[in-house]
Design a protein around this motif. Structure first.
Motif, mmCIF file in Angstrom:
data_model
loop_
_atom_site.group_PDB
_atom_site.id
_atom_site.type_symbol
_atom_site.label_atom_id
_atom_site.label_comp_id
_atom_site.label_asym_id
_atom_site.label_seq_id
_atom_site.Cartn_x
_atom_site.Cartn_y
_atom_site.Cartn_z
ATOM 1 N N TYR A 7 0.834 -1.214 0.000
ATOM 2 C CA TYR A 7 0.000 0.000 0.000
ATOM 3 C C TYR A 7 0.867 1.263 0.000
ATOM 4 O O TYR A 7 0.484 2.272 -0.610
ATOM 5 C CB TYR A 7 -1.022 0.001 1.143
ATOM 6 N N TYR A 14 -2.889 5.439 -6.334
ATOM 7 C CA TYR A 14 -4.230 4.972 -5.910
ATOM 8 C C TYR A 14 -5.345 5.925 -6.339
ATOM 9 O O TYR A 14 -6.397 5.495 -6.817
ATOM 10 C CB TYR A 14 -4.253 4.774 -4.391
ATOM 11 N N GLY A 45 -8.883 1.947 8.118
ATOM 12 C CA GLY A 45 -8.304 1.851 6.775
ATOM 13 C C GLY A 45 -8.683 3.036 5.907
ATOM 14 O O GLY A 45 -9.211 2.877 4.807
ATOM 15 N N LYS A 50 -10.259 9.094 0.650
ATOM 16 C CA LYS A 50 -11.430 9.207 -0.227
ATOM 17 C C LYS A 50 -12.704 9.479 0.589
ATOM 18 O O LYS A 50 -13.506 10.330 0.211
ATOM 19 C CB LYS A 50 -11.576 7.897 -1.013
ATOM 20 N N ASP A 66 -4.868 3.880 9.692
ATOM 21 C CA ASP A 66 -4.429 3.068 8.552
ATOM 22 C C ASP A 66 -3.062 2.468 8.866
ATOM 23 O O ASP A 66 -2.259 3.038 9.602
ATOM 24 C CB ASP A 66 -4.350 3.903 7.268
ATOM 25 N N LEU A 67 -2.826 1.316 8.242
ATOM 26 C CA LEU A 67 -1.559 0.602 8.386
ATOM 27 C C LEU A 67 -0.440 1.292 7.599
ATOM 28 O O LEU A 67 0.728 1.265 7.988
ATOM 29 C CB LEU A 67 -1.771 -0.819 7.828
ATOM 30 N N ASP A 90 -2.288 -0.997 13.062
ATOM 31 C CA ASP A 90 -2.664 -2.260 12.430
ATOM 32 C C ASP A 90 -3.891 -2.782 13.170
ATOM 33 O O ASP A 90 -3.793 -3.162 14.343
ATOM 34 C CB ASP A 90 -1.494 -3.251 12.552
ATOM 35 N N ILE A 91 -5.029 -2.811 12.480
ATOM 36 C CA ILE A 91 -6.268 -3.162 13.197
ATOM 37 C C ILE A 91 -6.408 -4.661 13.444
ATOM 38 O O ILE A 91 -7.401 -5.089 14.023
ATOM 39 C CB ILE A 91 -7.522 -2.600 12.499
ATOM 40 N N SER A 108 -14.125 0.429 4.869
ATOM 41 C CA SER A 108 -14.345 0.378 3.415
ATOM 42 C C SER A 108 -13.158 -0.274 2.718
ATOM 43 O O SER A 108 -12.041 0.258 2.749
ATOM 44 C CB SER A 108 -14.505 1.797 2.856
HETATM 45 C C1 LIG Z 1 -8.217 -0.550 -0.795
HETATM 46 S S1 LIG Z 1 -7.611 0.570 0.415
HETATM 47 C C2 LIG Z 1 -9.129 1.381 0.854
HETATM 48 C C3 LIG Z 1 -8.885 2.777 1.362
HETATM 49 C C4 LIG Z 1 -10.158 3.578 1.613
HETATM 50 N N1 LIG Z 1 -10.923 3.017 2.718
HETATM 51 C C5 LIG Z 1 -10.978 3.633 0.362
HETATM 52 O O1 LIG Z 1 -12.127 3.156 0.387
HETATM 53 O O2 LIG Z 1 -10.497 4.157 -0.648
HETATM 54 C C6 LIG Z 1 -7.314 -0.473 1.845
HETATM 55 C C7 LIG Z 1 -6.637 0.268 2.983
HETATM 56 O O3 LIG Z 1 -6.634 -0.597 4.116
HETATM 57 C C8 LIG Z 1 -5.388 -0.435 4.780
HETATM 58 N N2 LIG Z 1 -5.121 -1.647 5.577
HETATM 59 C C9 LIG Z 1 -4.913 -2.906 5.119
HETATM 60 N N3 LIG Z 1 -4.693 -3.734 6.153
HETATM 61 C C10 LIG Z 1 -4.769 -2.975 7.285
HETATM 62 C C11 LIG Z 1 -4.611 -3.260 8.672
HETATM 63 N N4 LIG Z 1 -4.336 -4.491 9.108
HETATM 64 N N5 LIG Z 1 -4.753 -2.245 9.565
HETATM 65 C C12 LIG Z 1 -5.046 -0.986 9.137
HETATM 66 N N6 LIG Z 1 -5.200 -0.659 7.832
HETATM 67 C C13 LIG Z 1 -5.053 -1.645 6.916
HETATM 68 C C14 LIG Z 1 -4.392 -0.236 3.656
HETATM 69 O O4 LIG Z 1 -3.185 0.358 4.114
HETATM 70 C C15 LIG Z 1 -5.191 0.644 2.697
HETATM 71 O O5 LIG Z 1 -4.986 2.009 2.920
#
Ligand SMILES: C[S@@+](CC[C@H](N)C(=O)[O-])C[C@H]1O[C@@H](n2cnc3c(N)ncnc32)[C@H](O)[C@@H]1O
Length: 208
Positions: A7, A14, A45, A50, A66-67, A90-91, A108
């Motif tokens: 990411y 993105y 996340g 967005k 967010d991670l 990290d959730i 999302s």
């Molecule tokens: C596809 S993006 C979606 C971002 C935003 N929510 C959107 O709808 O555009 C997924 C996001 O989840 C975050 N993510 C993935 N695994 C995660 C975790 N374990 N803890 C926190 N965030 C995480 C990624 O870093 C990334 O920014």
């Protein structure tokens, strides 16, 4: 490569490249969340922000986590109002990043990267006030069955992220275990064409 590293790489493009999943989720979230009221929001996340921008205009306080620090850096460029706080976390680990209670938790397009749904529902339920909502919108299981995964192009070629399959019943069962009831289940279609398989599934759960 791990999810965070990928990411961090994806953050550069993105927002710029066509992404039907990203855009449809934006529409879905606004439609669903416009029908409820909320003040104190936890956005899981948040990515490049967005949804953070829209949520920050509706909420009194918003904690966006967010991670990926690079995804979040893009979000910070979009949103700098004092009612928003960003936190790298990290959730999949215990949610020590907050002691607050929220009346809305949003999620999302992130759960496909997380294997243990129950842990996320457990943590979300523990930070929700009674009567608070948990909004989820994710790639539809039909899309997952047909092999769709989060992916992006780089100069070195296509990068595909690690993804875990979640069936519709997995969301329901995790919710039921954690005193959350489903108020709304929707399926979202490209161009609203219901003759084709849906792209996204969304849930609005509520804590009893
Ligand atoms: C596809 S993006 C979606 C971002 C935003 N929510 C959107 O709808 O555009 C997924 C996001 O989840 C975050 N993510 C993935 N695994 C995660 C975790 N374990 N803890 C926190 N965030 C995480 C990624 O870093 C990334 O920014």
């Amino acid at each position: 490569m791990d999810t965070r590293t990928l990411y961090n790489q994806w953050s550069a493009t993105y927002d710029k490249v066509e992404n039907k999943t990203r855009d449809l989720e934006g529409e879905a979230g606004q439609k669903i969340l416009s029908s409820i009221s909320f003040e104190n929001v936890l956005e899981l996340g948040c990515g490049t922000g967005k949804n953070t921008e829209w949520l920050s205009q509706k909420a009194k306080h918003l904690l966006a986590v967010d991670l990926s620090e690079e995804m979040m850096a893009k979000a910070k460029e979009k949103v700098s109002t004092p009612n928003v706080r960003f936190q790298q976390a990290d959730i999949t680990q215990p949610w020590s990043f907050t002691k607050e209670k929220f009346d809305l938790v949003t999620c999302s397009l992130i759960l496909e990267h997380i294997e243990d749904l129950n842990f996320i529902f457990e943590q979300a339920s523990s930070v929700l006030q009674s009567g608070g909502h948990f909004y989820i919108c994710e790639l539809h299981p039909y899309k997952q069955y047909s092999g769709s995964k989060a992916r992006f192009e780089t100069n070195e070629g296509l990068q595909v992220l690690e993804c875990f399959m979640h069936h519709a019943s997995d969301y329901f069962n995790a919710a039921m275990k954690n005193v959350l009831t489903c108020e709304c289940l929707d399926e979202w279609f490209d161009k609203n064409d219901r003759s084709k398989p849906p792209r996204l599934i969304s849930f609005l759960f509520r804590k009893k």
